[in-house]
Design a protein around this motif. Structure first.
Motif, mmCIF file in Angstrom:
data_model
loop_
_atom_site.group_PDB
_atom_site.id
_atom_site.type_symbol
_atom_site.label_atom_id
_atom_site.label_comp_id
_atom_site.label_asym_id
_atom_site.label_seq_id
_atom_site.Cartn_x
_atom_site.Cartn_y
_atom_site.Cartn_z
ATOM 1 N N GLU A 17 0.827 -1.204 0.000
ATOM 2 C CA GLU A 17 0.000 0.000 0.000
ATOM 3 C C GLU A 17 0.865 1.258 0.000
ATOM 4 O OE1 GLU A 17 -3.153 2.344 2.938
ATOM 5 O OE2 GLU A 17 -2.752 0.217 3.281
ATOM 6 N N ALA A 18 1.924 1.243 0.807
ATOM 7 C CA ALA A 18 2.813 2.399 0.863
ATOM 8 C C ALA A 18 3.527 2.608 -0.467
ATOM 9 C CB ALA A 18 3.837 2.219 1.982
ATOM 10 N N LEU A 19 3.910 1.514 -1.126
ATOM 11 C CA LEU A 19 4.577 1.635 -2.417
ATOM 12 C C LEU A 19 3.636 2.230 -3.461
ATOM 13 C CD1 LEU A 19 7.057 1.164 -4.166
ATOM 14 C CD2 LEU A 19 6.237 -1.180 -4.568
ATOM 15 N N ARG A 24 2.055 7.166 -6.719
ATOM 16 C CA ARG A 24 1.119 8.253 -7.016
ATOM 17 C C ARG A 24 1.727 9.610 -6.686
ATOM 18 N NH1 ARG A 24 -3.914 7.063 -3.547
ATOM 19 N NH2 ARG A 24 -4.399 9.208 -4.170
ATOM 20 N N ILE A 25 2.360 9.704 -5.533
ATOM 21 C CA ILE A 25 2.941 10.984 -5.127
ATOM 22 C C ILE A 25 4.133 11.333 -6.009
ATOM 23 C CG2 ILE A 25 4.109 12.176 -3.230
ATOM 24 C CD1 ILE A 25 2.315 10.583 -1.329
ATOM 25 N N HIS A 26 4.930 10.321 -6.367
ATOM 26 C CA HIS A 26 6.062 10.554 -7.269
ATOM 27 C C HIS A 26 5.587 11.116 -8.602
ATOM 28 C CE1 HIS A 26 9.150 9.485 -10.245
ATOM 29 N NE2 HIS A 26 10.021 9.616 -9.259
ATOM 30 N N ARG A 27 4.521 10.531 -9.119
ATOM 31 C CA ARG A 27 3.976 11.004 -10.406
ATOM 32 C C ARG A 27 3.497 12.451 -10.284
ATOM 33 N NH1 ARG A 27 0.119 7.357 -10.921
ATOM 34 N NH2 ARG A 27 1.590 5.830 -11.758
ATOM 35 N N ARG A 219 -3.312 12.228 0.213
ATOM 36 C CA ARG A 219 -3.814 11.302 -0.807
ATOM 37 C C ARG A 219 -4.712 12.036 -1.807
ATOM 38 N NH1 ARG A 219 -3.715 7.725 3.829
ATOM 39 N NH2 ARG A 219 -2.467 5.857 3.343
ATOM 40 N N ALA A 220 -5.529 12.943 -1.301
ATOM 41 C CA ALA A 220 -6.400 13.705 -2.191
ATOM 42 C C ALA A 220 -5.590 14.617 -3.107
ATOM 43 C CB ALA A 220 -7.399 14.518 -1.380
ATOM 44 N N LEU A 221 -4.574 15.272 -2.552
ATOM 45 C CA LEU A 221 -3.751 16.190 -3.337
ATOM 46 C C LEU A 221 -2.972 15.462 -4.422
ATOM 47 C CD1 LEU A 221 -2.487 18.423 -0.432
ATOM 48 C CD2 LEU A 221 -3.818 19.225 -2.388
ATOM 49 N N ALA A 222 -2.549 14.230 -4.130
ATOM 50 C CA ALA A 222 -1.772 13.460 -5.103
ATOM 51 C C ALA A 222 -2.608 13.059 -6.309
ATOM 52 C CB ALA A 222 -1.196 12.217 -4.440
#
Length: 241
Positions: A17-19, A24-27, A219-222
């Motif tokens: 889940e963390a990966l 998503r955040i990396h993108r 999570r929403a911002l990503a």
């Protein structure tokens, strides 16, 4: 004014889940939709294998690890095999990176500063390795990957975790390596303080201004167009532990 580092405490999160969240955040960071971000969390017991892992780094049968509830994942980070588990602070800095060696050195400085605040004298690993050592053993590991100019993966700092699972592998490729933790150094039960200090010190080492962002908001911002995180009711600027 320094650029922001968004710092988010996720609690205990399964590695897969963390990966997925990292990806998503990396993108989003690579696309410029969010600021540099640091995820702080713990994992249930898991071994992760880096791109340089060798066959003998997990010398025992797979059933041995499975019977002890330890999952195994292959990753694209640097380095070899390491262990994550409850009581270990894991940090995933997802930030724009210039020179990789300077970035790793900044993470090393931050971890040494975190330990110093706890009264523990530590030092970066010798050339050829990445991590942090005390006189009792290796207390933190570092393994990253930079893609599209943005880092993934990060560091693991042993706070108050079970060190025995390290003895069932060759951690970071080191046979019989001594491992340490803040608890072994005489500072048990310090996760809350250490994670707060880690966010501050990583931001400082990267010349960023810490801003706390909730896991839900992150999570929403990503997944949305770029916009700054909403201010929480409590102050969330640069916080000194």
């Amino acid at each position: 004014m320094a650029a922001e580092l968004w710092v988010s405490w996720l609690g205990r999160v399964e590695y897969s889940e963390a990966l997925a969240l990292q990806v998503r955040i990396h993108r989003a960071r690579a696309a410029g939709r969010i600021a540099d971000t640091l995820l702080l969390l713990e994992h249930p017991p898991v071994y992760t294998r880096g791109v340089r892992t060798e066959h003998g780094d997990l010398p025992l049968p797979a059933d041995f690890y499975a019977e002890r509830g330890i999952a195994i994942y292959d990753t694209d980070r640097g380095g070899r095999v390491t262990y994550h588990g409850p009581g270990q602070l894991v940090g995933y800095p997802i930030v724009k990176v210039g020179r990789v060696r300077e970035f790793v050195a900044a993470i090393e400085r931050a971890l040494v500063a975190v330990l110093a605040a706890e009264g523990v004298v530590a030092r970066p690993a010798p050339p050829g390795d990445a991590g942090i050592w005390t006189d009792r053993g290796k207390i933190a590991s570092i393994g990253i990957r930079v893609r599209d100019g943005v880092s993934m993966h990060g560091f693991a700092l042993n706070v108050d975790c079970d060190l025995e699972p390290f003895s069932w592998i060759r951690p970071c490729g080191m046979e019989g390596a001594a491992m340490s933790s803040l608890a072994r150094e005489g500072r048990p039960g310090r996760m809350r303080c250490v994670r707060r200090r880690a966010g501050y010190e990583v931001a400082r080492a990267l010349d960023r201004r810490q801003r706390l962002v909730s896991a839900k908001r992150l999570r929403a911002l990503a997944s949305s167009p770029a916009r700054p995180p909403r201010r929480e009711r409590r102050p969330v600027g640069a916080v000194r532990p």
